[in-house]
Scaffold this active site. Structure first.
Site, short mmCIF file in Angstrom:
data_model
loop_
_atom_site.label_atom_id
_atom_site.label_comp_id
_atom_site.label_asym_id
_atom_site.label_seq_id
_atom_site.Cartn_x
_atom_site.Cartn_y
_atom_site.Cartn_z
N ASP A 42 32.67 26.30 50.67
CA ASP A 42 32.33 26.39 52.10
C ASP A 42 31.11 27.30 52.27
OD1 ASP A 42 32.79 26.02 54.84
OD2 ASP A 42 34.07 27.80 54.99
N ASP B 21 24.47 25.19 52.84
CA ASP B 21 24.19 25.49 54.25
C ASP B 21 22.77 26.04 54.37
OD1 ASP B 21 24.02 26.31 56.83
OD2 ASP B 21 25.83 27.54 56.82
N GLY C 120 35.02 31.72 64.21
CA GLY C 120 35.76 32.88 64.67
C GLY C 120 36.73 32.56 65.80
N SER D 200 38.70 25.71 64.87
CA SER D 200 40.05 26.20 65.16
C SER D 200 40.30 26.12 66.66
CB SER D 200 40.21 27.66 64.69
OG SER D 200 40.47 27.71 63.30
P1 13P Z 1 37.03 28.55 62.48
O1 13P Z 1 36.55 29.96 62.53
O2 13P Z 1 36.96 27.90 63.83
O3 13P Z 1 38.38 28.40 61.88
O4 13P Z 1 36.00 27.72 61.54
C1 13P Z 1 36.14 27.73 60.16
C2 13P Z 1 34.98 27.12 59.46
O5 13P Z 1 34.12 26.47 60.02
C3 13P Z 1 34.90 27.33 58.01
O6 13P Z 1 33.70 26.85 57.48
O1 G3H Z 2 33.06 29.78 58.25
C1 G3H Z 2 33.53 30.72 57.64
C2 G3H Z 2 34.94 30.76 57.21
O2 G3H Z 2 35.79 31.13 58.27
C3 G3H Z 2 35.09 31.62 56.01
O3 G3H Z 2 35.11 32.96 56.35
O4 G3H Z 2 33.39 33.84 54.79
O5 G3H Z 2 35.04 35.37 55.90
O6 G3H Z 2 35.79 33.81 54.11
P1 G3H Z 2 34.82 34.08 55.22
ZN ZN Z 3 32.02 26.95 58.81
#
Ligand code: 13P
Ligand code: G3H
Ligand code: ZN
Length: 311
Positions: free
Chosen positions: A82, A104, A181, A216
């Site tokens: 991610d 990204d 977030g 989310s």
């Molecule tokens: P949320 O913060 O809405 O759960 O998004 C998570 C996300 O996009 C991880 O890449």
């Molecule tokens: O988009 C980001 C995700 O919520 C991952 O969060 O980088 O704090 O693990 P993190």
């Molecule tokens: Zn994300």
């Protein structure tokens, strides 16, 4: 069953009008809660690891935990990086067994994003790994970087065809009003997504899988639990679930969820300690937290993503 890529999952999801859940994983209980839910509902799954998760839990621990989940469930699972922000990070995950990576480049200029994404795609495709790219910029918090609403920008539908054909990426994350977030809209602001932009993008890229980050719904039950048991997040607001459902019926094939996992886990643990202040065995408070994650993910699969029974 070995780890799979997202190729077949996305093709079926696009045609079937549903989306696959991409859940962020950081430890064993989170992986167990998510995969137990998907197993019960026969749902394909993407487990994603951020660079922060990799720093916290270590690449090998996370990949081995995901391998264990596959042995236990026999589910088709894609293991995805991610928000990869450099070629080196993507390469390390590709070499280390991931079946999908995100590069990204949304923080760069358009041409730099094209160049970086193309480089990752060439390396990944030669090794059977798929690549998600991003155009447009979401607001919110990612890996300690806080993008303000002023610095965020919607995806320009006029750019998507050129970007996808030049880079060869396999899916595209777009910005249509979601954000990372738990504080996605200001209090009093009406939650809105730019479905008109999504429709335009769909027309420019028929059949191409679109990804929604920051998706989310910030489930009120868990926000209330956090507020009730000593937390301070009265203004937490997420994306309404009917909007996510609508997006899943359109070109959106991957919906990213992390904050809802955090809220379910933390709310449940706060409640546990409020009710059992003398307990100190981690298994006692991590068991209800894992069950809460399982219940939350089951709800997402059935009522938001629509991917139950799609194996
Ligand atoms: P949320 O913060 O809405 O759960 O998004 C998570 C996300 O996009 C991880 O890449
Ligand atoms: O988009 C980001 C995700 O919520 C991952 O969060 O980088 O704090 O693990 P993190
Ligand atoms: Zn994300």
């Amino acid at each position: 069953m070995p780890l799979v890529t997202t190729k077949e999952m996305f093709q079926k999801a696009y045609e079937g009008g549903y989306a696959i859940g991409a859940f962020n994983v950081n430890n064993m209980e989170i992986i167990q809660g998510i995969t137990e839910a998907a197993k019960e509902l026969n749902a394909p799954l993407i487990l994603q690891v951020s660079s922060g998760a990799r720093k916290y839990a270590n690449h090998t621990y996370l990949t081995k935990l995901v391998e264990a989940a596959i042995i236990e469930t026999d589910l088709p699972i894609a293991l995805h990086l991610d928000h990869g922000d450099t070629f080196e990070l993507c390469k390390s995950c590709i070499d280390g067994g991931f079946t999908s990576v995100m590069i990204d480049g949304s923080h760069h200029s358009y041409e730099e994003n094209v160049a970086l994404t193309t480089k990752v795609v060439e390396y990944a495709h030669a090794r059977g790994v798929v690549v998600e790219a991003e155009l447009g910029r979401l607001a919110g918090i990612e890996d300690d970087v806080n993008v303000s609403a002023d610095d965020a920008s919607y995806t320009d539908p006029e750019q998507v065809y050129d970007f996808v054909t030049r880079t060869g990426c396999d899916s595209l994350a777009i910005a249509i009003g979601t954000s990372h977030g738990a504080f996605k809209f200001k209090p009093g602001q009406k939650p809105q997504l730019r479905f008109d932009i999504l429709e335009e993008i769909e027309k420019k890229l028929p059949g191409f899988p679109i990804v929604l980050h920051g998706a989310s719904s910030v489930i009120p039950e868990y926000v209330e639990m956090i507020n009730k048991f000593g937390g301070e997040m009265p203004d937490a607001i997420g994306i309404p679930e009917d909007m996510l459902r609508q997006a899943a019926k359109m070109a959106v094939c991957k919906i990213n969820i992390d904050s809802d996992l955090r809220l379910a886990m933390t709310g449940t643990i706060r409640k546990y300690f409020a009710e059992n202040p003398g307990h100190f065995d981690p298994r006692q408070y991590l068991s209800p937290a894992r069950s809460a994650i399982k219940g939350m993910v089951e709800h997402k699969i059935k009522n938001v993503l629509g991917c139950d029974g799609k194996i």
